[in-house]
Enzyme design. Structure first.
Site, mmCIF file in Angstrom:
data_model
loop_
_atom_site.group_PDB
_atom_site.id
_atom_site.type_symbol
_atom_site.label_atom_id
_atom_site.label_comp_id
_atom_site.label_asym_id
_atom_site.label_seq_id
_atom_site.Cartn_x
_atom_site.Cartn_y
_atom_site.Cartn_z
ATOM 1 N N HIS A 66 4.576 -10.042 2.315
ATOM 2 C CA HIS A 66 3.678 -11.024 2.952
ATOM 3 C C HIS A 66 2.775 -11.761 1.966
ATOM 4 O O HIS A 66 2.068 -12.700 2.343
ATOM 5 C CB HIS A 66 2.857 -10.359 4.074
ATOM 6 C CG HIS A 66 1.703 -9.520 3.623
ATOM 7 N ND1 HIS A 66 0.416 -9.998 3.622
ATOM 8 C CD2 HIS A 66 1.634 -8.254 3.155
ATOM 9 C CE1 HIS A 66 -0.406 -9.035 3.194
ATOM 10 N NE2 HIS A 66 0.318 -7.967 2.895
ATOM 11 N N SER A 81 0.842 -1.207 0.000
ATOM 12 C CA SER A 81 0.000 0.000 0.000
ATOM 13 C C SER A 81 0.870 1.247 0.000
ATOM 14 O O SER A 81 0.594 2.201 -0.731
ATOM 15 C CB SER A 81 -0.918 0.013 1.229
ATOM 16 O OG SER A 81 -1.740 -1.125 1.232
ATOM 17 N N CYS A 128 -16.390 -5.661 2.993
ATOM 18 C CA CYS A 128 -17.303 -5.176 4.016
ATOM 19 C C CYS A 128 -16.847 -3.792 4.462
ATOM 20 O O CYS A 128 -15.873 -3.654 5.186
ATOM 21 C CB CYS A 128 -17.319 -6.130 5.192
ATOM 22 S SG CYS A 128 -18.703 -5.853 6.285
HETATM 23 C C1 LIG Z 1 -2.220 -6.970 -0.880
HETATM 24 C C2 LIG Z 1 -2.168 -6.035 -2.005
HETATM 25 C C3 LIG Z 1 -1.745 -4.706 -1.828
HETATM 26 C C4 LIG Z 1 -1.409 -4.146 -0.473
HETATM 27 O O1 LIG Z 1 -0.206 -4.675 0.038
HETATM 28 P P1 LIG Z 1 0.102 -4.563 1.597
HETATM 29 O O2 LIG Z 1 1.520 -5.034 1.734
HETATM 30 O O3 LIG Z 1 -0.863 -5.446 2.302
HETATM 31 O O4 LIG Z 1 -0.034 -3.125 1.972
HETATM 32 C C5 LIG Z 1 -1.681 -3.890 -2.934
HETATM 33 N N1 LIG Z 1 -2.009 -4.348 -4.158
HETATM 34 C C6 LIG Z 1 -2.399 -5.622 -4.380
HETATM 35 C C7 LIG Z 1 -2.715 -6.068 -5.763
HETATM 36 C C8 LIG Z 1 -2.500 -6.501 -3.309
HETATM 37 O O5 LIG Z 1 -2.917 -7.747 -3.526
#
Ligand SMILES: *Cc1c(COP(=O)(O)O)cnc(C)c1O
Length: 403
Positions: free
Chosen positions: A199, A70, A323
């Protein structure tokens, strides 16, 4: 328990945890310090940067560590918008991006930027002609995700990269779902900025990176110390960065086998669900999708009810609907693909890992068939639909009756 929500997050691999541990209690020095203890952290950071760069075919100084996907998306869009505002204030993205991109675009619109949200076809693939037509003389940035997090569809990144390069427009891709799952080379694909997150690929949470092509003059995201070449201040999260690097090393090593195994399990599960559940449809492209992604809509079924009943059977899955403030929104991705509101509510996302087995896929398909049968038996709409032999209701744009 059967874990089928790897697009939401993954289990941290044991070798990743092991690699991180010494950096909490043994090599805890600040990487910016002069003494030997800090030098161990500095060395680990440099190594991690090189591992990440090698994986993308980039240079180490083009990798900036962030606190996740993010943050990388926010940085890329906001910094590019600011840096090129003299040239123009128009951004092109798609209707199926992750909210980290969509909500950042909405923020930029409030700051006076204009954003065009390009549509996708019924498989969830970006319409290239529409994208090309959206480009204007004042377009400064194109942002298109590598692989969609809900339906797994892979986007024509190379074509979009070439289009952007020819017109001198920056190209950012949110590769969070694809990085570590598929080979990605930034030069071949003409990518100027790329977001990744640990992650989603068996690394720790709260760490990611933004690749920024050298030469791009983007402002700092966090002001403060001189870390990350003065563009992202704050004492480096060395244990997490070491874990991210180990996860990348591991991903590169296991990638061919992981792709083969997940693709086989994915196609097996799709086949089993089609064979056991009437009136369902696979969302997304059957082939051009992430190896571990399965996404179905079931007519007359609320995704949420299905999820709760699957959880009671120890199956972790996800629905497209998000949600927000107590209200259940249909998936913006499925709506963009042209699905009805009913079907966009009734979707189920199952995302696999290489640790899943065929037996688990059998169990999951049987459980879905049983639960869907039970929920439909309680639905007056379904009853009417069956009586009218499929001439009315949400089932009209959905697959066949007999399994
Ligand atoms: C999970 C995800 C994010 C956000 O990543 P985080 O490390 O959880 O902040 C952004 N873009 C996509 C396509 C994702 O699947």
């Amino acid at each position: 328990m059967i874990y089928l929500d790897n697009a939401a997050t993954t289990k941290t691999a044991p070798e990743v945890v092991e690699a991180m541990l010494p950096f909490f209690s043994e090599y805890y020095g600040n990487a910016s310090s002069i003494y030997t203890l800090g030098a161990a952290s500095k060395k680990a950071l440099n190594q991690a940067r090189r591992t990440l760069a090698d994986c993308l075919g980039a240079k180490p100084e083009e990798i900036y560590f962030t606190a996740g996907g993010s943050e990388a998306d926010n940085w890329a869009l906001k910094a590019a918008a600011e840096a090129y505002k003299e040239k123009g204030k128009h951004i092109v993205t798609t209707r199926i991006e992750h909210h980290a991109v969509l909500h950042t675009c909405e923020y930029l619109e409030k700051q006076g930027y204009e954003v065009t949200y390009v549509g996708v076809d019924e498989k969830g693939i970006v319409k290239l002609e529409e994208l090309e037509a959206a480009i204007r003389p004042d377009t400064i940035l194109i942002s298109v995700m590598y692989a969609n997090n809900e339906v797994g569809t892979l986007q024509p990144i190379r074509e979009i990269g070439e289009m952007a390069r020819q017109r001198g427009i920056l190209f950012h891709t949110d590769a969070v779902q694809a990085f570590g799952q598929l080979p990605i080379q930034v030069d071949e694909l003409h990518i100027d900025m790329l977001s990744a997150s640990a992650h989603k690929m068996n690394g720790p949470k709260g760490v990611g990176c933004l690749y920024i092509r050298s030469g791009l003059k983007l402002r700092s995201f966090i002001h403060g110390g001189a870390q990350e070449r003065s563009r992202r201040a704050g004492t480096e999260n060395v244990p997490a960065i070491v874990g991210f690097s180990k996860a990348v090393e591991r991903a590169v090593r296991v990638m061919p086998e992981k792709i083969r195994k997940e693709t086989e399990l994915r196609d097996y599960l799709i086949h089993q669900i089609y064979g056991k559940v009437p009136y369902c449809r696979l969302n997304g492209d059957p082939q051009r999708r992430l190896p571990g992604n399965v996404n179905f809509s079931f007519a007359f079924i609320e995704g949420e009810s299905l999820l709760i009943m699957l959880d009671m059977k120890g199956i972790c899955a996800s629905s497209g609907s998000a949600c927000t403030s107590g209200a259940l929104d249909p998936s913006h991705v499925l709506l963009a693909m042209g699905l009805s509101h009913e079907l966009s509510h009734g979707s189920l996302r199952l995302t696999l890992s290489e640790e899943n087995t065929r037996e688990e896929m059998d169990t999951v398909a049987e459980s879905i068939a049983e639960i869907v049968g039970r929920l439909r038996a309680m639905s007056p709409l379904y009853e009417d639909f069956v009586k009218s032999e499929g001439k009315i209701g949400a089932g009209k744009d959905i697959g066949k009756k007999e399994p």
